[in-house]
Design a protein around this motif. Structure first.
Motif, PDB file in Angstrom:
ATOM      1  N   VAL A   1       0.833  -1.203   0.000  1.00 22.00           N
ATOM      2  CA  VAL A   1       0.000   0.000   0.000  1.00 22.00           C
ATOM      3  C   VAL A   1       0.872   1.258   0.000  1.00 22.00           C
ATOM      4  O   VAL A   1       0.584   2.224  -0.715  1.00 22.00           O
TER       5      VAL A   1
ATOM      6  N   VAL B   1      -7.810  -0.366   2.698  1.00 23.61           N
ATOM      7  CA  VAL B   1      -6.608   0.291   2.161  1.00 23.61           C
ATOM      8  C   VAL B   1      -6.218   1.471   3.054  1.00 23.61           C
ATOM      9  O   VAL B   1      -5.052   1.653   3.414  1.00 23.61           O
ATOM     10  N   LYS B   2      -7.233   2.258   3.439  1.00 24.28           N
ATOM     11  CA  LYS B   2      -6.939   3.433   4.278  1.00 24.28           C
ATOM     12  C   LYS B   2      -6.364   3.015   5.633  1.00 24.28           C
ATOM     13  O   LYS B   2      -5.408   3.625   6.120  1.00 24.28           O
ATOM     14  N   THR B   3      -6.958   1.982   6.229  1.00 25.28           N
ATOM     15  CA  THR B   3      -6.443   1.588   7.548  1.00 25.28           C
ATOM     16  C   THR B   3      -5.078   0.921   7.442  1.00 25.28           C
ATOM     17  O   THR B   3      -4.232   1.093   8.311  1.00 25.28           O
TER      18      THR B   3
ATOM     19  N   MET C   1      -2.803   1.758   5.327  1.00 22.15           N
ATOM     20  CA  MET C   1      -1.858   2.866   5.183  1.00 22.15           C
ATOM     21  C   MET C   1      -1.642   3.550   6.524  1.00 22.15           C
ATOM     22  O   MET C   1      -0.519   3.926   6.874  1.00 22.15           O
ATOM     23  N   PHE C   2      -2.714   3.684   7.281  1.00 23.74           N
ATOM     24  CA  PHE C   2      -2.617   4.313   8.598  1.00 23.74           C
ATOM     25  C   PHE C   2      -1.693   3.502   9.506  1.00 23.74           C
ATOM     26  O   PHE C   2      -0.796   4.039  10.160  1.00 23.74           O
TER      27      PHE C   2
ATOM     28  N   LYS D   1       1.921   3.769   8.406  1.00 27.42           N
ATOM     29  CA  LYS D   1       2.525   5.042   8.836  1.00 27.42           C
ATOM     30  C   LYS D   1       2.910   4.966  10.313  1.00 27.42           C
ATOM     31  O   LYS D   1       3.998   5.388  10.703  1.00 27.42           O
TER      32      LYS D   1
ATOM     33  N   ASP E   1      -7.848  11.871   9.102  1.00 22.68           N
ATOM     34  CA  ASP E   1      -6.466  11.386   9.245  1.00 22.68           C
ATOM     35  C   ASP E   1      -6.169  10.286   8.222  1.00 22.68           C
ATOM     36  O   ASP E   1      -5.076  10.212   7.668  1.00 22.68           O
ATOM     37  N   LEU E   2      -7.175   9.431   7.997  1.00 25.96           N
ATOM     38  CA  LEU E   2      -6.984   8.321   7.054  1.00 25.96           C
ATOM     39  C   LEU E   2      -6.797   8.814   5.620  1.00 25.96           C
ATOM     40  O   LEU E   2      -6.243   8.106   4.776  1.00 25.96           O
TER      41      LEU E   2
ATOM     42  N   PRO F   1      -2.680  10.602   3.524  1.00 25.20           N
ATOM     43  CA  PRO F   1      -1.708  10.126   2.509  1.00 25.20           C
ATOM     44  C   PRO F   1      -2.154  10.449   1.083  1.00 25.20           C
ATOM     45  O   PRO F   1      -1.320  10.702   0.217  1.00 25.20           O
ATOM     46  N   TRP F   2      -3.481  10.456   0.885  1.00 23.76           N
ATOM     47  CA  TRP F   2      -3.984  10.705  -0.475  1.00 23.76           C
ATOM     48  C   TRP F   2      -4.140  12.199  -0.749  1.00 23.76           C
ATOM     49  O   TRP F   2      -4.245  12.603  -1.882  1.00 23.76           O
TER      50      TRP F   2
ATOM     51  N   LEU G   1       5.274  14.907   7.651  1.00 22.19           N
ATOM     52  CA  LEU G   1       5.916  13.591   7.756  1.00 22.19           C
ATOM     53  C   LEU G   1       5.607  12.737   6.518  1.00 22.19           C
ATOM     54  O   LEU G   1       6.506  12.117   5.935  1.00 22.19           O
ATOM     55  N   LEU G   2       4.339  12.713   6.127  1.00 19.73           N
ATOM     56  CA  LEU G   2       3.951  11.896   4.968  1.00 19.73           C
ATOM     57  C   LEU G   2       4.647  12.382   3.696  1.00 19.73           C
ATOM     58  O   LEU G   2       5.035  11.571   2.852  1.00 19.73           O
TER      59      LEU G   2
ATOM     60  N   LEU H   1       8.153  11.042   3.816  1.00 22.32           N
ATOM     61  CA  LEU H   1       8.172   9.595   3.532  1.00 22.32           C
ATOM     62  C   LEU H   1       7.945   9.329   2.044  1.00 22.32           C
ATOM     63  O   LEU H   1       8.626   8.500   1.433  1.00 22.32           O
TER      64      LEU H   1
END
Lengths: 184, 211
Positions: free
Chosen positions: A135, A160-162, A164-165, A168, B14-15, B18-19, B49-50, B53
């Motif tokens: 991911v 997918v979102k979790t 990625m969470f 991280k 928060d989720l 990244p996008w 941070l993201l 990364l």
């Protein structure tokens, strides 16, 4: 580009090898990098790339256009990679949706400096589970939307979102640990 | 919006961070994230941070992909598997299995040809009077070059190119069809000279590079 790729698949379905050449050259680098991000072995990655492209050749007529060509190809790569991991470690299940302990997670500001160190990030990414690495790669190297990633790895968008969470969080924890050990 | 709902909303947002960073959010989600970033220093730190990364993931250097070697290997296996099926149903798995079955046999056959070529070079009085098998002999120079040969190159053509380059096969082929070469006499032939000779044989040698 997408229309061109579909046309290449149509020609491949008819056995046109020049279309295969063009398709391979267009996708080989991306597919290899995706596989390699999940397998720590360049020979295995080359082997799986070959299997993926062989599958694309044989299955070109079955591409229905429900997704983009790149999503379809990366989806094949995803499944072939999981098959390879299972063959390498028979009896060991592939961790598809790992959870991590989230207590005492460091905050983002504390780990930012470590995240700017390429070597430390590489070490920490290598320690991620296979599911998390894929991911992260698809979101940050391929820059794909979460919906498309869900199509590739075959799971709901929320998963997918979790993933990625959690990836991280795991990276932050790892980077903070390296920082504490004075390695960054 | 009560506190609980507000917290839940922020967790959902928060989720999405990244996008937001890879710039693939839909307009409405993007608007919500931007509002979140305005009110939350935590969210701004997370985004910083993201971004770091993401940059590291993009910049990571890995070895080159198989490139043209991989394409040649793929085409060999496709050739072995036969033409595209009229109906692809159920064929893919079977042909892959067949290809896997034949792969070791094909590699073994190639090695046999290489060994035979070594014997023939010796019998015809080629450079180096000792037979040099792919397994090598003690005291031989280390491989210095990598080559691939055209799929339709004959043993005679390969032999002539190797003799003119002053090189012999040390090992190979690999799964990608690569052979390692060593110089027969490093005192009389340099690596550059051998490389130039190999590269000049475009019809027989499809790739030549230092090891």
């Amino acid at each position: 580009m997408s229309e061109d790729d579909r046309e290449l698949l149509n020609r491949m379905a008819q056995g046109d090898q020049s279309a295969l050449d063009a398709f391979y050259r267009a996708y080989e680098g991306r597919v290899y990098r995706f596989i390699r991000s999940r397998l720590n072995d360049s020979f295995d990655a080359s082997d799986v790339l070959n299997e993926v492209m062989f599958e694309v050749w044989r299955s070109a007529s079955r591409f229905e256009g429900r997704s983009s060509v790149s999503t379809w190809v990366l989806g094949i790569a995803h499944h072939k990679t999981i098959d390879r991991i299972r063959r390498r470690k028979p009896g060991e299940s592939v961790e598809l949706d790992p959870e991590i302990a989230e207590d005492e997670s460091p905050n983002a500001a504390e780990t930012l400096s470590a995240a700017q160190d390429a070597e430390q990030v590489r070490r920490c990414v290598d320690q991620l589970s296979e599911a998390h690495r894929s991911v992260v790669h698809l979101a940050f190297f391929e820059d794909l939307p979460y919906g498309e990633i869900a199509g590739i790895v075959g799971c709901p968008e929320g998963t997918v979102k979790t993933r990625m969470f959690h990836a991280k969080k795991a990276l932050m924890k790892c980077l903070a640990g390296l920082k504490e050990m004075g390695l960054s | 919006m009560n506190t609980d709902n507000g917290k839940k909303d922020d967790e959902d947002l928060d989720l999405l961070l990244p996008w937001y960073v890879n710039d693939t959010l839909e307009a409405e989600e993007r608007r919500q994230v931007e509002a979140y970033l305005e009110r939350s220093s935590h969210a701004r730190d997370e985004v910083a941070l993201l971004r770091a990364l993401r940059q590291q993931v993009k910049d990571e250097q890995i070895e080159n992909s198989p490139g043209e070697f991989g394409l040649q290997r793929l085409k060999r296996e496709i050739k072995q598997a036969g033409p595209q099926p009229g109906s692809a149903d159920k064929m893919t798995g079977r042909t892959v299995t067949v290809a896997r079955f034949w792969r070791p046999l094909a590699v073994a056959a190639c090695i046999a040809v290489v060994i035979q070529a070594g014997v023939m070079i010796s019998l015809t009085g080629g450079p180096g009077s000792d037979v040099e098998t792919a397994s090598g002999n003690a005291g031989l120079a280390a491989p210095v070059l990598q080559v691939t040969f055209a799929s339709d190159a004959t043993e005679l053509e390969i032999r002539e190119v190797l003799q003119s380059a002053g090189a012999s096969i040390a090992d190979g082929p690999t799964a990608l069809g690569i052979y390692n070469l060593r110089l027969v006499d490093a005192g009389t032939t340099t690596v550059e000279e051998a490389l130039a000779t190999l590269r000049a044989s475009g019809d027989v040698v499809t790739f030549a590079e230092r090891n």
